[in-house]
Design an enzyme around this catalytic site. Structure first.
Site, PDB file in Angstrom:
ATOM      1  N   MET A   7       0.896  -1.116   0.062  1.00  0.00           N
ATOM      2  CA  MET A   7       0.030   0.025   0.178  1.00  0.00           C
ATOM      3  C   MET A   7       1.089   1.184   0.137  1.00  0.00           C
ATOM      4  O   MET A   7       1.391   1.752   1.118  1.00  0.00           O
ATOM      5  CB  MET A   7      -1.183  -0.049   1.156  1.00  0.00           C
ATOM      6  CG  MET A   7      -1.807  -1.201   1.227  1.00  0.00           C
ATOM      7  SD  MET A   7      -3.057  -1.451   2.545  1.00  0.00           S
ATOM      8  CE  MET A   7      -4.218  -0.206   1.858  1.00  0.00           C
ATOM      9  N   GLY A   9      -0.098   4.313  -0.487  1.00  0.00           N
ATOM     10  CA  GLY A   9      -0.608   5.549   0.013  1.00  0.00           C
ATOM     11  C   GLY A   9      -1.535   6.292  -1.150  1.00  0.00           C
ATOM     12  O   GLY A   9      -2.471   7.146  -0.699  1.00  0.00           O
ATOM     13  N   GLY A  10      -1.472   5.605  -2.365  1.00  0.00           N
ATOM     14  CA  GLY A  10      -2.100   5.996  -3.353  1.00  0.00           C
ATOM     15  C   GLY A  10      -3.413   5.305  -3.499  1.00  0.00           C
ATOM     16  O   GLY A  10      -4.077   4.409  -2.851  1.00  0.00           O
ATOM     17  N   ASP A  12      -4.659   3.550  -6.337  1.00  0.00           N
ATOM     18  CA  ASP A  12      -4.812   2.356  -6.905  1.00  0.00           C
ATOM     19  C   ASP A  12      -4.682   1.195  -6.064  1.00  0.00           C
ATOM     20  O   ASP A  12      -5.045   0.346  -5.907  1.00  0.00           O
ATOM     21  CB  ASP A  12      -3.687   2.465  -8.036  1.00  0.00           C
ATOM     22  CG  ASP A  12      -3.910   3.316  -9.173  1.00  0.00           C
ATOM     23  OD1 ASP A  12      -4.993   3.396  -9.448  1.00  0.00           O
ATOM     24  OD2 ASP A  12      -3.028   3.848  -9.682  1.00  0.00           O
ATOM     25  N   SER A  13      -3.339   1.259  -5.121  1.00  0.00           N
ATOM     26  CA  SER A  13      -2.931   0.398  -4.206  1.00  0.00           C
ATOM     27  C   SER A  13      -4.078   0.135  -3.077  1.00  0.00           C
ATOM     28  O   SER A  13      -4.491  -0.934  -2.551  1.00  0.00           O
ATOM     29  CB  SER A  13      -1.787   0.618  -3.473  1.00  0.00           C
ATOM     30  OG  SER A  13      -1.794   1.734  -2.719  1.00  0.00           O
ATOM     31  N   CYS A 101      13.351  -0.615  -9.119  1.00  0.00           N
ATOM     32  CA  CYS A 101      12.405  -0.547  -8.086  1.00  0.00           C
ATOM     33  C   CYS A 101      11.631  -1.778  -7.993  1.00  0.00           C
ATOM     34  O   CYS A 101      11.439  -2.634  -6.999  1.00  0.00           O
ATOM     35  CB  CYS A 101      11.766   0.704  -7.632  1.00  0.00           C
ATOM     36  SG  CYS A 101      10.786   0.572  -6.259  1.00  0.00           S
ATOM     37  N   CYS A 198      10.850   9.459  -7.666  1.00  0.00           N
ATOM     38  CA  CYS A 198      10.419   9.628  -6.451  1.00  0.00           C
ATOM     39  C   CYS A 198      11.391  10.094  -5.435  1.00  0.00           C
ATOM     40  O   CYS A 198      11.201  10.906  -4.413  1.00  0.00           O
ATOM     41  CB  CYS A 198       9.757   8.236  -5.810  1.00  0.00           C
ATOM     42  SG  CYS A 198      11.019   6.997  -5.531  1.00  0.00           S
TER      43      CYS A 198
END
Length: 365
Positions: A7, A9-10, A12-13, A101, A198
């Site tokens: 998750m 924090g957006g 989509d997740s 990533c 990021c």
């Protein structure tokens, strides 16, 4: 299944985790702390994995009624993504940190820990689909081509695909996801998507690299070797770049010039006309297959060299020292360090890191 939902924090997740819960799976949420800079804050759509993101992820998990944890992966991220990014630029290549990533953090370090803890799969909010076949799972494009993220997932192996879960792959649009989030009462329903790198939230990649590796004056030359300008560090340039060259000698035809090559050993940047960016062949030694490997050493496919570029028809050759691809028409502005992802229709075959390009325009043309 026991599902570990990554998750961010957006939205989509968060919706992906919610759908995993709705499907009856035993879901646990986890947020990856990728930086130890406790004061890191999010600015609009820039940056990710910040304090705000961790709090948004926790609120979503609480609403879904699932356990939630924050795992510190900052050291792995620093070594496998940030350090790799710097070293690739120092070597004159153009890296894709999102690919690294996914490869090293989300579907390697995270998946390894998940399996060790008894989870069956890692769930993410990526837009891609998994198709079961007799030969195993295949990775395919998402239903929404505008949001398709299969390119950045091209680094996944067959073993990793067997332990992944992408609930958003068949969703027709991002608007549907946001509407669903709002209906569920998720506070991230209208949160902006993250973009840019990021760990460089202000978007100033050149300035960030200068702080990491310093500056060193070098020459900018044309394809014939004539000096046409100078720079303060070859690492700040990438193939296809036009802006910021500050050339002291104009081109004979008066047309703009673009970066064609970066030579870190001599700290030299080569520039030339736009048509010289055309590439007729690419190859790479670092490759992997997303599922079953191709049966033939030569096969027809499509190649995509950027996350949002159009795929081009091509012929691929699997050779002893890597993969070589010859597109039907020249590719534009290809840089060593980029990732080439191979497709057949919607299916992702695999990927390789480009380490060699062949120009479609001879130097004396």
């Amino acid at each position: 299944m026991r599902i570990l939902a990554a998750m961010s924090g957006g939205v989509d997740s968060a919706v992906a985790a919610a759908r995993a819960v709705d499907a009856g799976h035993d879901v646990v949420g986890v947020h990856l702390a990728l930086s130890r800079a406790g004061g890191t804050l999010r600015t609009g759509s820039r940056g990710c994995c910040t304090i705000e993101d961790a709090l948004d992820a926790r609120r979503a998990a609480d609403l879904l009624g699932i356990p939630f944890y924050v795992w510190d992966f900052s050291e792995r991220f620093r070594e496998d993504v940030i350090a790799d990014f710097v070293s690739e630029y120092q070597a004159g290549r153009t890296p894709n940190p999102c690919m690294r990533c996914n490869e090293k953090i989300k579907f390697a370090a995270l998946l390894e820990r998940a399996i060790e803890l008894g989870f069956d799969a890692v769930c993410t909010g990526h837009y891609a689909t998994l198709v079961p076949t007799d030969a195993g799972l295949e990775l395919h494009r998402a239903a929404d081509n505008a949001k398709d993220q299969s390119y950045v997932l091209g680094v996944l192996t067959a073993e990793q695909l067997a332990h992944t879960y992408f609930p958003l792959g068949t969703t027709p649009s991002k608007a549907v996801v946001r509407a669903e989030a709002a209906e569920r009462g998720l506070t991230v329903a209208q949160k902006p998507d993250s973009h840019d790198i990021c760990f460089i939230p202000d978007g100033d990649t050149r300035g960030w690299l200068a702080e990491k590796v310093g500056t060193a004056t070098g020459e900018i030359v044309d394809r014939e070797g004539a000096v046409v300008g100078s720079h303060e560090g070859a690492h700040a340039f990438t193939v296809g770049q036009r802006r910021g060259l500050k050339l002291g000698v104009p081109a004979a035809d008066g047309k703009p010039r673009f970066v064609l090559e970066v030579r870190p050993v001599t700290n030299t940047v080569v520039v030339g006309p736009k048509e010289a960016l055309a590439t007729r062949e690419i190859s790479g030694a670092r490759f992997s297959w997303a599922g079953a490997a191709p049966i033939d050493a030569e096969f027809e496919c499509e190649v995509q060299i950027r996350a949002h570029s159009e795929p081009e028809r091509a012929t691929a050759y699997v050779e002893p020292d890597g993969v070589r691809v010859v597109p039907e028409r020249p590719l534009d502005g290809v840089a060593p360090g980029q990732t080439a992802v191979l497709y057949v229709g919607t299916r992702v075959l695999g990927q390789f890191t480009i380490d060699r390009t062949v120009s479609a325009v001879p130097v004396d043309a």
